[in-house]
Design an enzyme around this catalytic site. Structure first.
Site, PDB file in Angstrom:
ATOM      1  N   ASP A 172       4.609   6.932   5.973  1.00 18.89           N
ATOM      2  CA  ASP A 172       3.787   5.905   5.441  1.00 18.89           C
ATOM      3  C   ASP A 172       2.249   5.632   6.628  1.00 18.89           C
ATOM      4  O   ASP A 172       2.895   5.915   7.188  1.00 18.89           O
ATOM      5  CB  ASP A 172       4.146   4.792   4.476  1.00 18.89           C
ATOM      6  CG  ASP A 172       3.257   4.121   3.922  1.00 18.89           C
ATOM      7  OD1 ASP A 172       3.348   4.837   2.756  1.00 18.89           O
ATOM      8  OD2 ASP A 172       2.557   2.820   4.140  1.00 18.89           O
ATOM      9  N   SER A 173       0.863   4.811   5.730  1.00 21.39           N
ATOM     10  CA  SER A 173       0.225   4.455   6.969  1.00 21.39           C
ATOM     11  C   SER A 173       0.133   2.756   7.189  1.00 21.39           C
ATOM     12  O   SER A 173      -0.175   2.789   7.433  1.00 21.39           O
ATOM     13  CB  SER A 173      -1.268   5.167   5.921  1.00 21.39           C
ATOM     14  OG  SER A 173      -1.135   3.895   4.172  1.00 21.39           O
TER      15      SER A 173
ATOM     16  N   CYS B 222       3.181   8.380   1.541  1.00 20.07           N
ATOM     17  CA  CYS B 222       1.649   7.272   1.137  1.00 20.07           C
ATOM     18  C   CYS B 222       1.406   8.611   0.128  1.00 20.07           C
ATOM     19  O   CYS B 222       0.834   9.269   0.403  1.00 20.07           O
ATOM     20  CB  CYS B 222       1.009   7.216   2.703  1.00 20.07           C
ATOM     21  SG  CYS B 222      -0.814   7.323   2.265  1.00 20.07           S
TER      22      CYS B 222
ATOM     23  N   GLU C 249      -1.489  -5.618   3.313  1.00 21.47           N
ATOM     24  CA  GLU C 249      -0.654  -5.647   4.820  1.00 21.47           C
ATOM     25  C   GLU C 249      -0.230  -6.853   5.590  1.00 21.47           C
ATOM     26  O   GLU C 249      -0.557  -7.146   6.161  1.00 21.47           O
ATOM     27  CB  GLU C 249      -1.819  -4.318   5.458  1.00 21.47           C
ATOM     28  CG  GLU C 249      -1.044  -2.864   5.185  1.00 21.47           C
ATOM     29  CD  GLU C 249      -0.461  -2.615   6.426  1.00 21.47           C
ATOM     30  OE1 GLU C 249      -0.457  -2.511   6.851  1.00 21.47           O
ATOM     31  OE2 GLU C 249       0.213  -0.986   5.738  1.00 21.47           O
TER      32      GLU C 249
ATOM     33  N   CYS D  57      -0.478   3.523  -5.179  1.00 18.44           N
ATOM     34  CA  CYS D  57      -0.312   3.387  -4.091  1.00 18.44           C
ATOM     35  C   CYS D  57       0.938   2.731  -4.261  1.00 18.44           C
ATOM     36  O   CYS D  57       1.679   1.858  -4.465  1.00 18.44           O
ATOM     37  CB  CYS D  57      -1.484   2.269  -3.471  1.00 18.44           C
ATOM     38  SG  CYS D  57      -0.844   2.364  -1.911  1.00 18.44           S
TER      39      CYS D  57
ATOM     40  N   HIS E  53       1.563   0.852  -1.369  1.00 24.90           N
ATOM     41  CA  HIS E  53       1.796  -1.103  -0.987  1.00 24.90           C
ATOM     42  C   HIS E  53       1.790  -1.765  -2.632  1.00 24.90           C
ATOM     43  O   HIS E  53       2.040  -3.222  -2.238  1.00 24.90           O
ATOM     44  CB  HIS E  53       0.399  -0.903  -0.235  1.00 24.90           C
ATOM     45  CG  HIS E  53       0.357  -0.862   0.896  1.00 24.90           C
ATOM     46  ND1 HIS E  53      -0.045   0.307   1.271  1.00 24.90           N
ATOM     47  CD2 HIS E  53       0.233  -2.320   1.990  1.00 24.90           C
ATOM     48  CE1 HIS E  53       0.461   1.013   2.638  1.00 24.90           C
ATOM     49  NE2 HIS E  53      -0.556  -0.428   3.091  1.00 24.90           N
TER      50      HIS E  53
END
Length: 281
Positions: free
Chosen positions: A9-10, A72, A151, A183, A185
């Site tokens: 993942d990013s 991701c 993040e 996404c 996240h």
């Protein structure tokens, strides 16, 4: 098959996928890379996303993983097809499972998708949804402010809620009854998203659906580990370890996880090339 599942993942978003895989397949081991140093991928051009993603793939392949999950959405949109063609193991992304789940959930055939700029501009979810059901209406919106918010670990402040409300405002103009969190996240702020969208909108977490696909594929291909050794999960980050560890332990609900830092070996990216590495380094 006593080899780990690789998850890339990013940043920390792919932990939502890893967590669900661990829940569904408690005997399996996870090797995870979060490229937190270069997150987010969404605003980056396709060439950068491809290079960074292949760096993560090359690194994990050196550990002899048995399956790769590109957790991701942006990376899935850019690299999934070529990775599936080039790698000698099964490769899964997050876009197809999320699309299928949304199509099952929708009643009025109006589906919303939120994601990074890269994911939305690629049209990956639109294409996937329409290829399965040409009658569905798809409304998409890029939400570039949400990944930095996640993040940063700032989910619950009044300012965070304002940011989420502003990002979702375009979706409130339509009569969608399903919203894909495009996404990995975003499931970390699923409750806040649901509060904004209301009870009439089904929230689809593509990460959860991806984990179910992983479980099904491994069962049918006889890839499941059936022994008795306790699983050893290892989480790599390209950024700072303390913050990553805190957020990973909190999200996974697992204390004392093994976190290591990597520069990904500064691989060239773009083509799998076997490399020597010790899984237990």
């Amino acid at each position: 098959m006593d080899k780990p599942i690789g998850v890339i993942d990013s940043g920390i978003g792919g932990l939502t996928v890893a967590s669900e895989i661990i829940r569904q397949l408690p005997k399996e081991e996870i090797l995870y890379i979060g490229d937190t140093k270069r997150c987010p991928y969404g605003p980056r051009d396709e060439a950068e996303v491809r290079t960074f993603t292949w760096e993560m793939i090359d690194y994990l392949m050196s550990f002899e993983i048995k399956l790769l999950v590109i957790a991701c959405n942006t990376a899935s949109a850019v690299v999934l097809e070529e990775a599936a063609e080039q790698l000698p193991i099964p490769v899964l992304g997050v876009i197809h499972p999320g699309a299928v789940a949304a199509l099952k959930a929708t009643k009025n055939k109006e589906i919303g998708v939120i994601g990074t700029e890269g994911t939305i501009s690629s049209g990956a979810y639109y294409d996937e949804l329409r290829s399965i059901n040409g009658e569905v209406k798809v409304v998409s919106a890029a939400c570039p402010t949400l990944v930095p918010l996640v993040e940063a670990g700032d989910y619950f402040s009044s300012q965070a809620l304002k940011t989420i409300e502003s990002a979702l405002e375009p979706m409130l103009m339509y009569s969608i009854d399903s919203l894909i969190l495009g996404c990995t996240h975003y499931p970390m702020i699923e409750k806040q998203v649901k509060d904004v969208m209301g009870t009439d909108v089904e929230i689809i977490c593509s990460g959860d659906e991806t984990a179910r696909e992983v479980s099904s594929l491994m069962y049918h291909k006889n890839m499941l580990y059936v022994g008795d050794r306790p699983p050893q999960h290892i989480f790599y980050t390209t950024g700072g370890m303390p913050k990553f560890r805190d957020m990973a332990e909190n999200w996974l609900g697992m204390p004392d996880i093994v976190v290591k830092q990597t520069d990904l070996g500064l691989t060239a990216g773009g083509q799998f090339q076997p490399a020597s590495a010790n899984r237990n380094e």
